[in-house]
Design a protein around this motif. Structure first.
Motif, short mmCIF file in Angstrom:
data_model
loop_
_atom_site.label_atom_id
_atom_site.label_comp_id
_atom_site.label_asym_id
_atom_site.label_seq_id
_atom_site.Cartn_x
_atom_site.Cartn_y
_atom_site.Cartn_z
N GLU A 57 -34.58 -65.56 24.99
CA GLU A 57 -33.84 -64.72 24.07
C GLU A 57 -32.44 -64.42 24.61
OE1 GLU A 57 -34.13 -60.21 22.24
OE2 GLU A 57 -35.99 -61.31 22.66
N TRP A 58 -32.38 -64.09 25.91
CA TRP A 58 -31.08 -63.84 26.53
C TRP A 58 -30.24 -65.12 26.57
CZ3 TRP A 58 -28.07 -59.94 27.38
CH2 TRP A 58 -28.59 -58.66 27.50
N GLN A 59 -30.87 -66.25 26.84
CA GLN A 59 -30.13 -67.51 26.88
C GLN A 59 -29.49 -67.82 25.54
OE1 GLN A 59 -33.29 -70.06 28.30
NE2 GLN A 59 -32.43 -70.16 30.37
N GLN A 60 -30.21 -67.54 24.44
CA GLN A 60 -29.64 -67.79 23.11
C GLN A 60 -28.47 -66.84 22.85
OE1 GLN A 60 -31.90 -66.93 19.43
NE2 GLN A 60 -31.50 -69.07 18.88
N LYS A 61 -28.60 -65.59 23.28
CA LYS A 61 -27.51 -64.63 23.10
C LYS A 61 -26.28 -65.05 23.89
CE LYS A 61 -30.44 -60.56 22.31
NZ LYS A 61 -30.86 -59.25 22.87
N LEU A 62 -26.51 -65.49 25.13
CA LEU A 62 -25.40 -65.89 25.99
C LEU A 62 -24.71 -67.16 25.47
CD1 LEU A 62 -27.05 -65.18 29.44
CD2 LEU A 62 -25.11 -63.97 28.44
N LEU A 63 -25.50 -68.09 24.91
CA LEU A 63 -24.90 -69.28 24.31
C LEU A 63 -24.08 -68.90 23.10
CD1 LEU A 63 -24.49 -72.31 24.09
CD2 LEU A 63 -26.68 -72.48 22.90
N THR A 64 -24.56 -67.94 22.30
CA THR A 64 -23.80 -67.46 21.16
C THR A 64 -22.47 -66.87 21.61
OG1 THR A 64 -25.87 -66.94 20.01
CG2 THR A 64 -23.86 -65.96 19.14
N TRP A 65 -22.51 -66.07 22.69
CA TRP A 65 -21.28 -65.47 23.24
C TRP A 65 -20.33 -66.57 23.71
CZ3 TRP A 65 -18.15 -65.40 27.41
CH2 TRP A 65 -17.28 -64.33 27.57
N PRO A 93 -24.23 -73.49 31.00
CA PRO A 93 -24.26 -72.05 30.74
C PRO A 93 -23.41 -71.28 31.74
CG PRO A 93 -26.48 -72.99 30.75
CD PRO A 93 -25.57 -74.05 31.27
N LEU A 94 -22.72 -70.26 31.27
CA LEU A 94 -21.91 -69.45 32.16
C LEU A 94 -22.76 -68.60 33.09
CD1 LEU A 94 -19.12 -68.27 29.66
CD2 LEU A 94 -18.93 -70.02 31.44
N VAL A 95 -23.97 -68.31 32.62
CA VAL A 95 -24.88 -67.48 33.42
C VAL A 95 -26.21 -68.21 33.52
CG1 VAL A 95 -25.96 -65.21 33.66
CG2 VAL A 95 -23.74 -65.42 32.50
N ASN A 96 -26.70 -68.41 34.75
CA ASN A 96 -27.96 -69.13 34.90
C ASN A 96 -29.17 -68.21 34.81
OD1 ASN A 96 -28.41 -67.92 37.48
ND2 ASN A 96 -27.12 -69.52 38.45
N GLY A 97 -30.36 -68.81 34.82
CA GLY A 97 -31.59 -68.03 34.65
C GLY A 97 -31.80 -66.97 35.70
N ARG A 98 -31.48 -67.27 36.95
CA ARG A 98 -31.66 -66.29 38.03
C ARG A 98 -30.75 -65.09 37.83
NH1 ARG A 98 -28.86 -65.34 42.37
NH2 ARG A 98 -27.61 -67.24 42.08
#
Length: 610
Positions: A575-583, A553-558
Motif C-alpha cells: 500500500e505504501w509502495q503504491q502511494k510512493l509511486l503515485t507521489w 523507487p525513491l524509497v526502498n522497502g526497508r
C-alpha cells in the motif's frame, strides 16, 4: 480406362509419378468452376487498404481512410504478373568454394556420385534472392557415408572438418531420414540421400527407401520446392516439368494430386499457405479444394503435432504476408482446425470469428507498417499481430481441470500451437491493458483531464493522487494523466506501443464494443488511428514516461518499514509502495529526501488523528 475411374489419391506414389500428367495436373474442378479464382491479398498502400480472399460468403467489413472507403470483401480481379527468373543460378564466392570442395571429394574418392542442392535454395536463387539454407541430396549413398568420404579427403590434405554431426532417423518426431550435417567454410550444410516414400493410411510415418531424383522431386510438397541444382553439371533440373513454369506464373501447386499429397502429410497444407502468402502466389484450384475438404482438415488436426502446427503459424505471422496467410486459413476452413478451442469456451466465440480475426490482423498490419515501423522490434511486431488476431477472444474463458476460469488465448498458445508461455502472457497482458489505455486516450490527446475521475479501474490510484496533491497550488495540469499513464506503462512495459495500437482497434465498431458483432459493423478509420497514435506517443514522450518502468523507487522497502514504523505485513508495504509511486509520478523532479519527508508528514497527521 481403369485408371480414370479410380480415385487417384488411393494409388501408390511411385505409380502416380509415372501417370500421364493430364490425369492429375489439371483438376476436373477447374472445368466445373471456370470462373472461380483465388485473389491473393495484394501489397497495401499507405492510404488505401484492400483485403481480398476466396470466401464464398459475403464479407462487409471496411477499412476507411481520408481518401476513400473500400469494401474489403469484393474480389480483386487483378492477376499476378509473370515473375522474372534468373536465367542461371549465380553462385557467391563462398558457395563456389563450398561446391568445389565437395566435387574435389568425389574426384579424390573416385565416386560416381551426383550431388544436387534441393528445394528452397534453388527457388530463392532463381528469384534473385540469397539463401544460406543449402540442403544437398545424394543419389547413391547416405549422408553419413558421404560425410566419411569428405573426412577422408580432408585427411589427405592434413585438414580436419570444422564440425559435423549425424541426426538419426526419428519417425516419432517426424524425422523420417538420417541427416548428416557438415560445416564447410563456416556454413552448416545438410546431406541426405535421394528418397522415395510411401505412407500408410493412419500414420504420417512413411516407408522410406532410396529413390531416383525424379522420385525425390515428386515426393516434395510443392512444385516450386521440387527443383534441383546439379552441382556436378551446374544445371537446374526441373524433374516435375512444371516447377519453373509455376515459379514464373506465381502458382502454388503440388507435384502429385493435392489431396493425396495432403493426406500423406497434412502439414503440407500449412506449408502451401505459408509459401503462397510469402511470395504472393496464387493457390491452385485443385489445391484449395483439397485443403478445404473435411478429410484433409480432420487429418491435419489428428495426425500433425500441435508444436509443428504452431511452428508453421509462427513462420506465417513473422513473415511478410501474415494477412494473406490468415485469409487463406479462414477461407479454406482451416482457422478453427489450427486455433482449436475447447468445447467449454464461454461465451461461445462468434461464428465469424475467423473473419473477425482476419480483419483485426489486417488493420494492425497496416498500422505497424506506417508510420515509423522502426519503433517495433520483430518480437513486438509478431506479438502485436497475435494480439490483434485474437482480439475477438479476449473476453472468452474456459474451465481448466480444477474448474478455474482461464483466458481462451492462453489455451490457443499453450495447447493449440504449443508456443512459449511468455507469448501467451504477453498477449493476454496486452489485452488486459487495452481497455485501460483506451480510457486514457482522450486525455492524452488534449493533455488534460477528460473525465478521469470516472475510471473505476483507477479508483485507488486517484484517491492516492488526491491526498498527495491536496492544496498544492503548483501541481501541473498534466499531473493526474501522468500518474495514471505511468501506472499503466509500468504494467505493459516495452509493449505499451503495441497496447496503444490494439486499444485503437477497439474503436473500430459502430457502437464502441466489438464483442460478438457482425463483421459488417467493423469500421477501421486508419488515418484517424495513425494520427491518434502519433499524438498519444508524443504526449507520453513529453511527459517523460518512455521508460518509466525502469525508474527505481525513491524509497526502498526497508526505508518504508523504518519511516512508517511497520513491523511486518506485505499488504501494508504494498500500500505504501503504491502511494510512493503515485507521489513519484506526480512529482517527476522530486528527490528521495522530499519523498521521505512527505511520508513523515503523512505519518504525523495519522498519529494526531489517532
Amino acid at each position: 480406362m481403369i485408371l480414370k475411374t479410380m480415385r487417384l489419391s488411393s494409388l501408390p506414389i511411385n505409380t502416380l509419378i509415372n501417370l500421364p500428367k493430364s490425369l492429375f495436373l489439371i483438376s476436373p474442378f477447374r472445368f466445373r468452376n471456370p470462373n472461380r479464382s483465388l485473389t491473393v491479398a495484394s501489397r497495401i498502400s499507405s492510404t488505401l487498404l484492400r483485403v481480398s480472399g476466396v470466401s464464398s460468403r459475403p464479407c462487409g467489413y471496411w477499412f476507411s481512410t481520408n481518401a476513400a472507403m473500400t469494401n474489403v470483401g469484393e474480389e480483386d480481379k487483378q492477376s499476378i504478373p509473370s515473375i522474372e527468373l534468373k536465367e542461371n543460378i549465380e553462385l557467391t564466392d563462398k558457395e563456389r568454394k563450398i561446391f568445389d570442395r565437395l566435387l574435389s571429394t568425389l574426384r579424390y574418392c573416385n565416386l560416381d556420385t551426383q550431388l544436387r542442392v534441393a528445394g528452397g535454395w534453388v527457388r530463392d536463387k532463381l528469384l534473385g534472392k540469397e539463401s544460406d539454407d543449402i540442403d544437398i541430396a545424394i543419389d547413391n549413398m547416405s549422408g553419413s557415408e558421404f560425410l566419411d568420404k569428405f573426412k577422408e579427403y580432408l585427411s589427405s590434405r592434413d585438414e580436419e572438418v570444422q564440425g559435423d554431426t549425424v541426426i538419426e532417423r526419428n519417425p516419432d518426431q517426424s524425422k523420417h531420414l538420417e541427416t548428416a550435417k557438415l560445416r564447410i567454410y563456416d556454413q552448416w550444410i545438410d546431406f541426405v540421400n535421394l528418397r522415395s516414400e510411401e505412407y500408410t493410411e493412419n500414420s504420417r510415418i512413411p516407408t522410406m527407401k532410396f529413390g531416383t531424383a525424379k522420385d525425390d522431386a515428386f515426393r516434395r510438397d510443392l512444385t516450386i520446392n521440387s527443383l534441383f541444382y546439379n552441382i556436378n553439371s551446374g544445371a537446374v533440373e526441373d524433374l516435375t516439368e512444371r516447377g519453373i513454369d509455376d515459379l514464373k506464373s506465381g502458382k502454388i501447386v503440388t507435384p502429385l494430386p493435392a489431396k493425396a499429397t495432403f493426406l500423406d502429410d497434412p502439414l503440407r497444407v500449412l506449408r502451401a499457405v505459408r509459401f503462397g502468402a510469402r511470395f504472393g502466389f496464387t493457390l491452385d484450384e485443385e489445391l484449395k479444394e483439397a485443403a478445404s475438404s473435411e478429410e484433409v482438415r480432420v487429418a491435419l488436426g489428428e495426425k500433425i503435432s500441435r508444436e509443428r502446427i504452431g511452428n508453421e503459424i509462427d513462420l506465417m505471422i513473422s513473415g511478410n504476408g501474415p494477412v494473406s496467410a490468415v485469409t487463406y486459413l479462414s477461407d479454406l476452413k482451416l482457422f478453427s482446425v489450427v486455433f482449436a478451442l475447447p468445447s467449454s469456451a464461454e461465451p461461445s466465440p462468434p461464428e465469424n470469428c475467423g473473419s473477425l480475426s482476419q480483419s483485426y490482423l489486417e488493420a494492425m498490419w497496416s498500422l505497424l507498417k506506417t508510420p515509423r515501423p522502426g519503433k517495433f522490434s520483430g518480437e513486438q511486431r509478431r506479438l502485436a499481430l497475435y494480439a490483434a488476431m485474437f482480439l475477438p477472444f479476449r473476453k472468452t474463458v474456459y474451465k481448466d481441470t480444477k474448474g478455474k476460469s482461464i483466458p481462451i488465448v492462453n489455451h490457443i498458445f499453450k495447447f493449440s500451437m504449443k508456443r512459449k508461455t511468455s507469448d501467451a502472457e504477453t498477449v493476454m497482458n496486452i489485452h488486459q491493458t487495452t481497455e485501460r489505455f483506451r480510457s486514457l486516450i482522450p486525455s492524452l490527446e488534449v493533455k488534460k483531464d477528460v473525465e478521469l475521475d470516472e475510471l473505476t479501474w483507477a479508483a485507488d490510484i486517484l484517491e492516492h493522487w488526491k491526498s498527495i496533491t491536496l492544496n498544492d497550488p503548483v501541481i501541473p495540469a498534466t499531473s493526474k494523466i501522468r500518474v495514471l499513464t505511468g501506472f499503466l506503462l509500468r504494467d505493459i512495459k516495452d509493449f505499451w506501443r503495441v497496447s496503444l495500437l490494439t486499444s485503437l482497434l477497439l474503436s473500430a465498431t459502430v457502437d464502441g464494443s466489438n464483442d460478438h458483432q457482425d463483421i459488417g459493423q467493423l469500421d477501421f478509420q486508419l488515418e484517424r488511428m495513425r494520427e491518434t497514435y502519433l499524438t498519444v506517443e508524443a504526449t507520453i514522450h513529453e511527459l517523460g514516461l518512455d521508460k518509466i518502468w525502469d525508474a527505481k523507487p525513491l524509497v526502498n522497502g526497508r526505508e518504508i518499514m523504518q519511516i512508517a514504523e511497520l513491523k511486518g505485513g506485505s499488504r501494508l508495504i504494498r500500500e505504501w509502495q503504491q502511494k510512493l509511486l503515485t507521489w513519484q509520478l506526480a512529482y517527476p523532479n522530486g528527490t528521495a529526501e522530499e519523498c521521505k519527508e512527505w511520508m513523515r508528514d503523512i505519518k504525523a497527521k495519522r498519529q494526531r488523528i489517532e
